[in-house]
Design a protein around this motif. Structure first.
Motif, PDB file in Angstrom:
ATOM      1  N   PHE A 205       0.859  -1.185   0.000  1.00  0.00           N
ATOM      2  CA  PHE A 205       0.000   0.000   0.000  1.00  0.00           C
ATOM      3  C   PHE A 205       0.895   1.234   0.000  1.00  0.00           C
ATOM      4  CE2 PHE A 205      -2.815  -3.284   1.617  1.00  0.00           C
ATOM      5  CZ  PHE A 205      -3.937  -3.054   0.842  1.00  0.00           C
ATOM      6  N   PHE A 229      -2.515  -6.931  11.475  1.00  0.00           N
ATOM      7  CA  PHE A 229      -3.110  -6.778  10.130  1.00  0.00           C
ATOM      8  C   PHE A 229      -1.964  -6.549   9.137  1.00  0.00           C
ATOM      9  CE2 PHE A 229      -5.971  -5.031  13.327  1.00  0.00           C
ATOM     10  CZ  PHE A 229      -7.135  -5.741  13.104  1.00  0.00           C
ATOM     11  N   TYR A 231      -0.570  -8.115   6.507  1.00  0.00           N
ATOM     12  CA  TYR A 231      -0.607  -8.346   5.056  1.00  0.00           C
ATOM     13  C   TYR A 231       0.726  -8.913   4.574  1.00  0.00           C
ATOM     14  CZ  TYR A 231      -1.411  -7.160   0.048  1.00  0.00           C
ATOM     15  OH  TYR A 231      -1.523  -7.178  -1.320  1.00  0.00           O
ATOM     16  N   PHE A 235       5.513  -3.175   7.108  1.00  0.00           N
ATOM     17  CA  PHE A 235       5.999  -2.436   8.290  1.00  0.00           C
ATOM     18  C   PHE A 235       7.085  -3.230   9.013  1.00  0.00           C
ATOM     19  CE2 PHE A 235       1.709  -0.258   8.239  1.00  0.00           C
ATOM     20  CZ  PHE A 235       2.196   1.034   8.040  1.00  0.00           C
ATOM     21  N   ASP A 251      -1.519 -11.783  10.660  1.00  0.00           N
ATOM     22  CA  ASP A 251      -2.585 -11.561   9.679  1.00  0.00           C
ATOM     23  C   ASP A 251      -3.376 -12.858   9.525  1.00  0.00           C
ATOM     24  OD1 ASP A 251      -2.958  -9.322   7.117  1.00  0.00           O
ATOM     25  OD2 ASP A 251      -3.974 -11.267   6.964  1.00  0.00           O
ATOM     26  N   LEU A 252      -4.656 -12.683   9.317  1.00  0.00           N
ATOM     27  CA  LEU A 252      -5.569 -13.810   9.211  1.00  0.00           C
ATOM     28  C   LEU A 252      -5.472 -14.569   7.889  1.00  0.00           C
ATOM     29  CD1 LEU A 252      -8.023 -15.007  10.755  1.00  0.00           C
ATOM     30  CD2 LEU A 252      -9.437 -13.280   9.642  1.00  0.00           C
ATOM     31  N   ALA A 253      -5.059 -13.880   6.850  1.00  0.00           N
ATOM     32  CA  ALA A 253      -5.099 -14.483   5.505  1.00  0.00           C
ATOM     33  C   ALA A 253      -3.948 -15.467   5.316  1.00  0.00           C
ATOM     34  CB  ALA A 253      -5.037 -13.388   4.451  1.00  0.00           C
ATOM     35  N   ARG A 255      -2.459 -16.360   2.688  1.00  0.00           N
ATOM     36  CA  ARG A 255      -1.447 -15.862   1.750  1.00  0.00           C
ATOM     37  C   ARG A 255      -0.378 -15.023   2.464  1.00  0.00           C
ATOM     38  NH1 ARG A 255      -5.735 -11.496   0.360  1.00  0.00           N
ATOM     39  NH2 ARG A 255      -5.176 -10.126   2.067  1.00  0.00           N
ATOM     40  N   MET A 279      -3.203 -15.700  11.828  1.00  0.00           N
ATOM     41  CA  MET A 279      -4.047 -15.771  13.020  1.00  0.00           C
ATOM     42  C   MET A 279      -4.951 -14.546  13.088  1.00  0.00           C
ATOM     43  SD  MET A 279      -2.348 -16.272  16.720  1.00  0.00           S
ATOM     44  CE  MET A 279      -3.243 -16.782  18.149  1.00  0.00           C
ATOM     45  N   ASP A 280      -6.094 -14.712  13.732  1.00  0.00           N
ATOM     46  CA  ASP A 280      -6.968 -13.584  13.993  1.00  0.00           C
ATOM     47  C   ASP A 280      -6.285 -12.664  15.020  1.00  0.00           C
ATOM     48  OD1 ASP A 280      -9.010 -11.886  14.969  1.00  0.00           O
ATOM     49  OD2 ASP A 280     -10.525 -13.358  14.374  1.00  0.00           O
ATOM     50  N   VAL A 281      -6.174 -11.401  14.674  1.00  0.00           N
ATOM     51  CA  VAL A 281      -5.501 -10.439  15.555  1.00  0.00           C
ATOM     52  C   VAL A 281      -6.149 -10.407  16.941  1.00  0.00           C
ATOM     53  CG1 VAL A 281      -5.311  -7.948  15.952  1.00  0.00           C
ATOM     54  CG2 VAL A 281      -4.533  -8.922  13.793  1.00  0.00           C
ATOM     55  N   ASP A 301      -2.990  -1.446  11.736  1.00  0.00           N
ATOM     56  CA  ASP A 301      -3.395  -0.934  10.418  1.00  0.00           C
ATOM     57  C   ASP A 301      -4.508  -1.809   9.848  1.00  0.00           C
ATOM     58  OD1 ASP A 301      -3.492   0.482   8.042  1.00  0.00           O
ATOM     59  OD2 ASP A 301      -1.846  -0.633   7.132  1.00  0.00           O
ATOM     60  N   PRO A 303      -8.193  -3.019   8.141  1.00  0.00           N
ATOM     61  CA  PRO A 303      -9.061  -2.523   7.065  1.00  0.00           C
ATOM     62  C   PRO A 303     -10.249  -1.781   7.690  1.00  0.00           C
ATOM     63  CG  PRO A 303      -9.367  -4.886   7.383  1.00  0.00           C
ATOM     64  CD  PRO A 303      -8.276  -4.469   8.318  1.00  0.00           C
ATOM     65  N   ALA A 306     -13.841  -5.632   8.508  1.00  0.00           N
ATOM     66  CA  ALA A 306     -13.376  -7.010   8.319  1.00  0.00           C
ATOM     67  C   ALA A 306     -14.212  -7.960   9.145  1.00  0.00           C
ATOM     68  CB  ALA A 306     -11.912  -7.129   8.734  1.00  0.00           C
TER      69      ALA A 306
HETATM   70  N1  SAH Z   1      -0.800  -3.187   7.281  1.00  0.00           N
HETATM   71  C1  SAH Z   1      -0.742  -3.743   5.946  1.00  0.00           C
HETATM   72  C2  SAH Z   1      -2.026  -3.598   5.189  1.00  0.00           C
HETATM   73  C3  SAH Z   1      -3.229  -4.188   5.883  1.00  0.00           C
HETATM   74  S1  SAH Z   1      -4.474  -4.694   4.767  1.00  0.00           S
HETATM   75  C4  SAH Z   1       0.409  -3.126   5.174  1.00  0.00           C
HETATM   76  O1  SAH Z   1       1.040  -2.212   5.676  1.00  0.00           O
HETATM   77  O2  SAH Z   1       0.690  -3.566   4.070  1.00  0.00           O
HETATM   78  C5  SAH Z   1      -5.553  -5.450   5.887  1.00  0.00           C
HETATM   79  C6  SAH Z   1      -5.153  -6.853   6.304  1.00  0.00           C
HETATM   80  O3  SAH Z   1      -5.914  -7.190   7.449  1.00  0.00           O
HETATM   81  C7  SAH Z   1      -5.436  -7.939   5.274  1.00  0.00           C
HETATM   82  O4  SAH Z   1      -4.226  -8.557   4.929  1.00  0.00           O
HETATM   83  C8  SAH Z   1      -6.379  -8.909   5.989  1.00  0.00           C
HETATM   84  O5  SAH Z   1      -6.085 -10.264   5.716  1.00  0.00           O
HETATM   85  C9  SAH Z   1      -6.110  -8.600   7.434  1.00  0.00           C
HETATM   86  N2  SAH Z   1      -7.171  -8.898   8.408  1.00  0.00           N
HETATM   87  C10 SAH Z   1      -8.480  -8.576   8.357  1.00  0.00           C
HETATM   88  N3  SAH Z   1      -9.109  -8.975   9.483  1.00  0.00           N
HETATM   89  C11 SAH Z   1      -8.179  -9.557  10.274  1.00  0.00           C
HETATM   90  C12 SAH Z   1      -8.217 -10.147  11.562  1.00  0.00           C
HETATM   91  N4  SAH Z   1      -9.334 -10.236  12.272  1.00  0.00           N
HETATM   92  N5  SAH Z   1      -7.065 -10.641  12.073  1.00  0.00           N
HETATM   93  C13 SAH Z   1      -5.920 -10.556  11.353  1.00  0.00           C
HETATM   94  N6  SAH Z   1      -5.827  -9.991  10.149  1.00  0.00           N
HETATM   95  C14 SAH Z   1      -6.948  -9.505   9.595  1.00  0.00           C
END
Ligand code: SAH
Length: 398
Positions: A205, A229, A231, A235, A251-253, A255, A279-281, A301, A303, A306
Motif C-alpha cells: 500500500f 493486520f 498483510y 511495516f 494476519d488472518l489471511a 497468503r 491468526m486472527d488479531v 493498520d 481494514p 473485516a
Molecule cells: N498493514 C498492511 C495492510 C493491511 S491490509 C500493510 O502495511 O501492508 C488489511 C489486512 O488485514 C489484510 O491482509 C487482511 O487479511 C487482514 N485482516 C483482516 N481482518 C483480520 C483479523 N481479524 N485478524 C488478522 N488480520 C486480519
C-alpha cells in the motif's frame, strides 16, 4: 461524440459545485434515478439552465460520478486526458528523479481532476484502477494519453466496478509487454515484491511510504515490534531495516505467510528469525495477555471493515477497543502506531478514540507524530474527505 445530458442540480447544492466540489452525489441531482447510461457526459445546471460544471455518470460506492471540468467549452477527449495526466506527472517529477523509490502514485482521482480512477507507477509499469463502468468507458483516451506522455514497459488495470468497489477478476494486462512477477520495486532503498496480475492487491500500500520510512529511520532501533493486520509485512520489513531486535507479524489471511517470507527474503532478511503468524488479531491479543507478552512498538493498520469467524471489526465503531487491546500489551514508554483508511471520520475524531481508549484504561499518553496522505496521493481542499488516511504515533507514558 459522446452523449451529453443536462441534469439539474438541487438548489441547495448549487453553491458546492460553483466552488469546485468534484463528487456528483445522488442527492445533488434532480431526478437522479433516471440516470442509466454509464459514461454519459453530464452537464450540471442550475434551475435556470445555467452551466455549473461538467462531469460523467459512473456509479460507484461514493456517488454517481465526478466533475471533470468547470469550463463549459472544454470537451472530454484524448487531449483533455493528455492535459490532466501531463499536469499530474509534473507533480511527481521528484519521484521519477529519485532512484531509491520506484513505486508511487501518478494520478490520484479527483485530487488530479480525474475522479474515479487512479494510476500507480511500478518501475516502468503503470497500473490503472477503474472505480466505475462510467470511467472505464474513457479507457481508450486514458491509455492513449499515457502512450503519448510516458515510455512504459507495460500497462495493467484493475476493474473495481460494483457499488462496493470490489475487484472484477480478469486478466489485468492491457498494453506493452507483460511483466515478470514478482516485480521488484524500491521504496526508500527497500525492496518490495509486487504482482500486478494477481487480484486486487499488488503487495504494497503505497500511501504508507512516509510512515514506513519514519519507523525505520527513527523508531525501530533496538525495539520489539508487533505488526497487526500485517498483510505482506511491509511495516515489519522496515522495522528490521531500522534495527528492530524482533518483529511479530499477524494476519488472518493464509497468503500472508508466504508473502511476508518473500518480503523479508527480497531484502536479505532471515525470516526464520522473525515471527510470522496466520491468526486472527483479536485472538492474538488474548493470547498475548495470557502469556504476559508485551512489545516496545505495536502497529495497528486494520481494514475499514473485516469479518472473521469470531469477530467483526468496523473502524467506525471498534477502533477505540482495538486501541485498548494494543495499550494492554505495549510496554511503558512504548509506541503505538495507529492507522486507519476509513474516510467516514476525520483526524480529530480519530484522536478522540485515542483519548478515550487511554482514559478507559487509566493510562497517559503523548501524541508524537501525525500523518495524512503523502504528496503523490494528491488531494484538493474542495474535497477534504478524499484525504482518507490518518496515522498517529502515540507514546504510552508511564
Ligand atoms: N498493514 C498492511 C495492510 C493491511 S491490509 C500493510 O502495511 O501492508 C488489511 C489486512 O488485514 C489484510 O491482509 C487482511 O487479511 C487482514 N485482516 C483482516 N481482518 C483480520 C483479523 N481479524 N485478524 C488478522 N488480520 C486480519
Amino acid at each position: 461524440m459522446r452523449n451529453e445530458r443536462s441534469v439539474q442540480v438541487q438548489a441547495k447544492h448549487q453553491k458546492k459545485f460553483e466552488k469546485g466540489y468534484p463528487l456528483i452525489f445522488k442527492e445533488a441531482i434532480v431526478n437522479a434515478d433516471s440516470l442509466k447510461e454509464e459514461g454519459v457526459i453530464l452537464r450540471l445546471e442550475d434551475e435556470k439552465g445555467q452551466f455549473l460544471a461538467k462531469g460523467y455518470y459512473g456509479r460507484q460506492n461514493k456517488g454517481f460520478g465526478w466533475v471533470l471540468s468547470q469550463n463549459e467549452n472544454e470537451t472530454i477527449d484524448l487531449d483533455f486526458f493528455v492535459r490532466k495526466i501531463q499536469t499530474a506527472l509534473h507533480h511527481r517529477e521528484s519521484f521519477f528523479n529519485d532512484p531509491t523509490t520506484t513505486a508511487f502514485r501518478i494520478v490520484n482521482g479527483e485530487g488530479d481532476g480525474l475522479g474515479g480512477l487512479t494510476i500507480d507507477y511500478y518501475d516502468g509499469y503503470y497500473l490503472i484502477n477503474w472505480y466505475s463502468e462510467g470511467v472505464y468507458s474513457f479507457k481508450h483516451a486514458v491509455i492513449g494519453a499515457l502512450k503519448q506522455l510516458v515510455d512504459f514497459k507495460g500497462i495493467y488495470e484493475k476493474k473495481r466496478f460494483d457499488a462496493k468497489g470490489q475487484y472484477v477478476e480478469d486478466d489485468d494486462f492491457v498494453a506493452g509487454e507483460r511483466g515478470e512477477f514478482p516485480l521488484i520495486v524500491k521504496e526508500n532503498g527497500v525492496n518490495f515484491a509486487v504482482y500486478l496480475n494477481e487480484g486486487a492487491m499488488v503487495g504494497v500500500f503505497l500511501d504508507q511510504r512516509p510512515v514506513r520510512k519514519l519507523i525505520r529511520d527513527e523508531y525501530a532501533k533496538g525495539k520489539t515490534v508487533l505488526n497487526t493486520f500485517s498483510y505482506t509485512g511491509a511495516f515489519s520489513v522496515f522495522a528490521v531495516e531500522g534495527g528492530a531486535v524482533h518483529t511479530t507479524s499477524v494476519d488472518l489471511a493464509n497468503r500472508s505467510l508466504n508473502k511476508t517470507i518473500e518480503q523479508f527474503s527480497v531484502n536479505g532478511i532471515d525470516y526464520e528469525e522473525q515471527n510470522i503468524l496466520v491468526m486472527d488479531v483479536f485472538k492474538y491479543f488474548k493470547y498475548a495477555v495470557k502469556k504476559n507478552l508485551s512489545f516496545d512498538m505495536v502497529i495497528l493498520d486494520p481494514p475499514s471493515f473485516a469479518r472473521s469467524k469470531k469477530h467483526t471489526f468496523s473502524a467506525a465503531k471498534d477502533y477505540k477497543d482495538l486501541l485498548k487491546d494494543a495499550i494492554s500489551i505495549t510496554e511503558d514508554n512504548g509506541i503505538i502506531v495507529a492507522s486507519t483508511n476509513y474516510s467516514g471520520y476525520d483526524m480529530k475524531k480519530f484522536k478522540g478514540f485515542v483519548d478515550q481508549a487511554f482514559k478507559e484504561t487509566n493510562g497517559r499518553y503523548q501524541l508524537l507524530e501525525e500523518f495524512t496522505l503523502p504528496e503523490d496521493f494528491r488531494t484538493i481542499k474542495e474535497f477534504r474527505e478524499g484525504n482518507y488516511l490518518k496515522v498517529v504515533f502515540i507514546k504510552k507514558v508511564k
